[in-house]
Design a protein around this motif. Structure first.
Motif, PDB file in Angstrom:
ATOM      1  N   ALA A  85      40.499 -11.437 -34.642  1.00 56.33           N
ATOM      2  CA  ALA A  85      40.634 -13.019 -34.038  1.00 56.33           C
ATOM      3  C   ALA A  85      41.094 -13.878 -35.129  1.00 56.33           C
ATOM      4  O   ALA A  85      40.748 -13.580 -36.407  1.00 56.33           O
ATOM      5  N   ALA A  86      42.277 -14.664 -34.693  1.00 60.46           N
ATOM      6  CA  ALA A  86      42.890 -15.397 -35.630  1.00 60.46           C
ATOM      7  C   ALA A  86      43.390 -16.737 -35.150  1.00 60.46           C
ATOM      8  O   ALA A  86      43.866 -16.622 -33.797  1.00 60.46           O
ATOM      9  N   ALA A 133      44.330 -16.351 -31.025  1.00 54.47           N
ATOM     10  CA  ALA A 133      44.232 -14.871 -30.070  1.00 54.47           C
ATOM     11  C   ALA A 133      42.837 -14.260 -30.702  1.00 54.47           C
ATOM     12  O   ALA A 133      42.641 -14.445 -31.755  1.00 54.47           O
ATOM     13  N   ALA A 134      42.514 -13.452 -29.668  1.00 56.60           N
ATOM     14  CA  ALA A 134      41.451 -12.775 -29.845  1.00 56.60           C
ATOM     15  C   ALA A 134      41.457 -11.232 -29.192  1.00 56.60           C
ATOM     16  O   ALA A 134      41.772 -11.439 -27.955  1.00 56.60           O
ATOM     17  N   LEU A 135      40.872 -10.346 -29.828  1.00 59.58           N
ATOM     18  CA  LEU A 135      40.830  -8.884 -29.171  1.00 59.58           C
ATOM     19  C   LEU A 135      39.426  -8.425 -29.182  1.00 59.58           C
ATOM     20  O   LEU A 135      38.994  -8.269 -30.021  1.00 59.58           O
ATOM     21  N   GLY A 164      40.065 -11.875 -39.542  1.00 54.87           N
ATOM     22  CA  GLY A 164      41.315 -12.133 -39.886  1.00 54.87           C
ATOM     23  C   GLY A 164      41.947 -11.048 -40.430  1.00 54.87           C
ATOM     24  O   GLY A 164      41.179  -9.961 -40.918  1.00 54.87           O
ATOM     25  N   PRO A 165      43.189 -11.379 -40.967  1.00 55.10           N
ATOM     26  CA  PRO A 165      44.090 -10.276 -41.741  1.00 55.10           C
ATOM     27  C   PRO A 165      43.397 -10.115 -43.068  1.00 55.10           C
ATOM     28  O   PRO A 165      42.786 -10.840 -43.660  1.00 55.10           O
ATOM     29  N   SER A 166      43.616  -8.737 -43.704  1.00 54.15           N
ATOM     30  CA  SER A 166      43.153  -8.407 -45.161  1.00 54.15           C
ATOM     31  C   SER A 166      44.206  -7.484 -45.513  1.00 54.15           C
ATOM     32  O   SER A 166      45.034  -7.126 -44.709  1.00 54.15           O
ATOM     33  N   TYR A 167      44.488  -7.698 -46.968  1.00 56.75           N
ATOM     34  CA  TYR A 167      45.392  -6.857 -47.634  1.00 56.75           C
ATOM     35  C   TYR A 167      44.847  -5.920 -48.803  1.00 56.75           C
ATOM     36  O   TYR A 167      43.981  -6.085 -49.352  1.00 56.75           O
ATOM     37  N   ILE A 200      48.551 -13.048 -31.724  1.00 56.44           N
ATOM     38  CA  ILE A 200      48.609 -11.865 -31.004  1.00 56.44           C
ATOM     39  C   ILE A 200      49.133 -10.588 -31.554  1.00 56.44           C
ATOM     40  O   ILE A 200      48.467  -9.691 -31.589  1.00 56.44           O
ATOM     41  N   ASP A 201      50.116 -10.902 -32.300  1.00 54.59           N
ATOM     42  CA  ASP A 201      50.626  -9.640 -33.142  1.00 54.59           C
ATOM     43  C   ASP A 201      49.592  -9.049 -34.000  1.00 54.59           C
ATOM     44  O   ASP A 201      49.550  -7.869 -33.985  1.00 54.59           O
ATOM     45  N   TYR A 202      49.244 -10.052 -34.728  1.00 51.98           N
ATOM     46  CA  TYR A 202      48.042  -9.487 -35.717  1.00 51.98           C
ATOM     47  C   TYR A 202      46.879  -8.637 -34.905  1.00 51.98           C
ATOM     48  O   TYR A 202      46.631  -7.829 -35.540  1.00 51.98           O
ATOM     49  N   CYS A 203      46.479  -9.330 -33.838  1.00 52.45           N
ATOM     50  CA  CYS A 203      45.437  -8.663 -33.117  1.00 52.45           C
ATOM     51  C   CYS A 203      45.752  -7.363 -32.691  1.00 52.45           C
ATOM     52  O   CYS A 203      45.146  -6.317 -32.906  1.00 52.45           O
ATOM     53  N   LEU A 204      46.895  -7.134 -32.068  1.00 55.01           N
ATOM     54  CA  LEU A 204      47.471  -5.815 -31.468  1.00 55.01           C
ATOM     55  C   LEU A 204      47.664  -4.872 -32.775  1.00 55.01           C
ATOM     56  O   LEU A 204      47.279  -3.671 -32.806  1.00 55.01           O
ATOM     57  N   LYS A 205      48.205  -5.405 -33.936  1.00 55.33           N
ATOM     58  CA  LYS A 205      48.465  -4.519 -35.036  1.00 55.33           C
ATOM     59  C   LYS A 205      47.257  -3.918 -35.715  1.00 55.33           C
ATOM     60  O   LYS A 205      46.926  -2.855 -36.117  1.00 55.33           O
ATOM     61  N   THR A 206      46.057  -4.802 -35.785  1.00 54.35           N
ATOM     62  CA  THR A 206      44.670  -4.319 -36.063  1.00 54.35           C
ATOM     63  C   THR A 206      44.150  -3.204 -35.028  1.00 54.35           C
ATOM     64  O   THR A 206      43.681  -2.343 -35.878  1.00 54.35           O
TER      65      THR A 206
END
Length: 602
Positions: free
Chosen positions: A26-27, A15-17, A404-407, A54-60
């Motif tokens: 994007a991830a 998914a990408a936003l 992608g995600p970071s922490y 998709i959830d990650y993209c929306l969360k970002t």
């Protein structure tokens, strides 16, 4: 305007936003589910959507699915014709494969449609290939894709409901985008060029396997396509299977194996692969077992014949694509070339195009496989809706892959404390880590946002010194990889030409360069048997702490190069979360894990 891009028809689900011409996130789905490539590319898995990505993209973006303005899906089910393939002339009635072929044969034998004589074999191959590819699953496959809006609205996992619930009807927001247009958009729109020729090369889309385009400003125009059953990607897949690897996954291993062989069987491939002068090519059906006997099975030893088959395939691919891009150059009035599709991940082929092709500048989408079509589909719709009013190129260049995600340190330290994992804080990450690497230790490196695409490029990497030749074997043992597999270097951008012949900016590990002879003894671990290396160049703007680490290693050793390979082990995707990183570290023989500002040691 938020545009969500989705790739799900085959494999590498992602998914990408994007918003206003810029990438937000994007991830790939595999990073969240631990299923390599997300799923296998089989018709009955087409319903599986990348919900976690998709959830990650929306969360970002801090939004919910209902807030998305458009959803772009990188496959158009209406692009696959029902019944017989294109090209069967009018007047031949529909029917089964045998009925159609019998009717064609009768027409020819009665002296009618004389032009069919040359095409009869092509029609026969097309019909047989259509049967082989979908084999009765085509209705299910296409229906799964057509029902994707409802599946996205209602089929999400329970633990992800927060961002998916109450989305309402998605039908009016949904756009099906042709697969090769999505590849082409992913190559041109985030490229640094305002005008470029574009070539897409993969296994297959709806019908196309190769696409030619011209991008200029905010326009992307298709020139021509090569269609099934003729596919360079599927040819490479066929030999990947014959050599005992997993097709649609291990083609890069065939490319590596090729360096150990000779062009003994080029003539075999030349006998079935016919490239014309107009960008078209055909591939005759063939059975490699009739040429070379029973194929290699997984875990069988490699013999010289396997090396020679891989080498011959690679050489024929290179010379064929050179011919294709030469034709495209005559049609395009530009010296810029953009590339995408899974075949464009072949960094050896890319280097041949760079060194021997007609284009002066080449940009390859770093997520060139199907994952990148999520981004391309989103950009295609974004530009169509919003880019027409812009006199400048609407989209922003993609100069890194860290989408992608970071922490945060706080999140990671909380996890380490909760799991009772011993750790220490680093106060100068680059300097202290460089000292460990200079001792010839192997570290797992976890910093910042995860990479989008198949390459680890300094956020989720395994790093080591290239100074000792045995490091390549050590890393292959750590990752449980085949012995012939090379490891790749990362080099400071400003030092790259001094260590690699002709090296310029190459941030995505998509081209090989010869290691300079006078430097070869200083970095033997990253020099492949053919004398080349698949390099990543890095500058401080792209990834500051990664750049600083290599600079500190250079200060200690005089070498501005590190070994960089992906942070994963055999059969597993690249790590995503701190949990993934810690689990991989403790179940693998690494010496240390550098995770943000913390170090775990054994």
């Amino acid at each position: 305007m938020y545009i969500l891009g989705i790739n799900a028809a085959f494999h590498d689900t992602a998914a990408a936003l994007v918003k206003d011409g810029k990438i937000i996130a994007a991830a790939e789905e595999e990073r969240f589910t631990h299923i390599k490539h997300g799923k296998r590319p089989v018709p009955f898995s087409a319903y599986e959507l990348p919900f976690h990505a998709i959830d990650y993209c929306l969360k970002t973006a801090g939004i919910h699915l209902k807030d998305v303005d458009k959803i772009a899906y990188s496959f158009d089910p209406d692009g696959i014709p029902d019944g017989i393939p294109d090209g069967i002339p009018d007047g031949i009635p529909d029917g089964s494969k045998d009925e159609i072929l019998n009717n064609l044969s009768d027409e020819i034998s009665m002296g009618k449609n004389k032009g069919l004589v040359e095409d009869y074999e092509y029609f026969q191959t097309s019909l047989e290939t259509k049967t082989d590819i979908y084999n009765g699953w085509d209705t299910l496959f296409l229906n799964y894709i057509r029902k994707a809006p409802e599946q996205l609205r209602d089929g999400y996992p329970h633990h992800l409901q927060k961002r998916f619930e109450n989305a309402g009807s998605l039908t009016d927001k949904w756009e099906f985008v042709n697969h090769h247009i999505a590849h082409a958009a992913s190559a041109y729109f985030p490229s640094p060029y305002n005008k470029a020729a574009v070539i897409t090369l993969d296994g297959r889309g709806e019908k196309a396997t190769t696409g030619y385009f011209i991008g200029e400003g905010n326009k992307l125009t298709q020139l021509a396509t090569v269609e099934m059953p003729h596919s360079l990607g599927m040819l490479y897949e066929k030999i990947t299977t014959y050599l005992g690897f997993l097709h649609s996954s291990d083609e890069y291993k065939v490319m590596a194996l090729a360096s150990y062989g000779s062009p003994v069987y080029v003539g075999h491939f030349d006998s079935v692969l016919h490239a014309g002068e107009n960008g078209m090519y055909t591939i005759d059906d063939f059975d490699p077992e009739l040429w070379w006997g029973t194929g290699r099975k997984k875990d069988d030893p490699f013999e010289q014949i396997h090396h020679d088959i891989a080498h011959s395939l690679q050489k024929v691919l290179e010379k064929t694509v050179l011919k294709l891009v030469a034709w495209l150059h005559t049609q395009s009035d530009t010296d810029n070339l953009c590339m995408a599709g899974g075949v464009a991940l072949n960094c050896v082929m890319n280097a041949v195009i760079r060194d021997n092709g007609p284009f002066k500048n080449i940009w390859v989408q770093p997520a060139a496989g199907d994952a990148g079509t999520a981004l391309g589909a989103a950009m295609w719709i974004d530009v169509k809706l919003n880019g027409k009013t812009s006199s400048e190129k609407y989209t922003s260049p993609m100069d890194h892959v860290y989408w992608g995600p970071s922490y945060s340190d706080e999140e990671i330290e909380k996890f380490l404390l909760w799991t009772k994992t011993p750790y220490k804080r680093l106060y100068n990450i680059a300097k202290e880590t460089a000292a460990i690497l200079a001792e010839n230790k192997v570290i797992a490196w976890y910093q910042g946002r995860m990479e989008f695409g198949p390459r680890s490029l300094g956020s989720r990497s395994i790093l080591a010194s290239p100074i000792h030749a045995d490091m390549q074997a050590r890393l292959n043992d750590i990752k449980d990889r085949e012995d012939f597999r090379p490891v790749a270097p990362v080099v400071l951008e400003e030092d790259a030409p001094e260590w690699f012949e002709g090296a310029g900016t190459s941030p995505f590990m998509l081209f090989v360069y010869p290691v300079r002879q006078e430097k070869a003894d200083q970095i033997p671990a990253v020099r492949h048997i053919d004398g080349t290396a698949r390099i990543q160049t890095i500058n401080q703007q792209q990834h500051p702490v990664y750049y600083d680490l290599i600079r500190e290693f250079k200060a200690l050793t005089g070498v501005p190069v590190l070994v960089n390979t992906s942070f994963n082990t055999r059969g597993e995707p690249i790590v995503c979360s701190p949990r993934d990183a810690v689990e991989c570290f403790w179940t693998s023989p690494f010496d240390a894990l550098i995770i943000n500002s913390f170090i775990l040691e054994k």
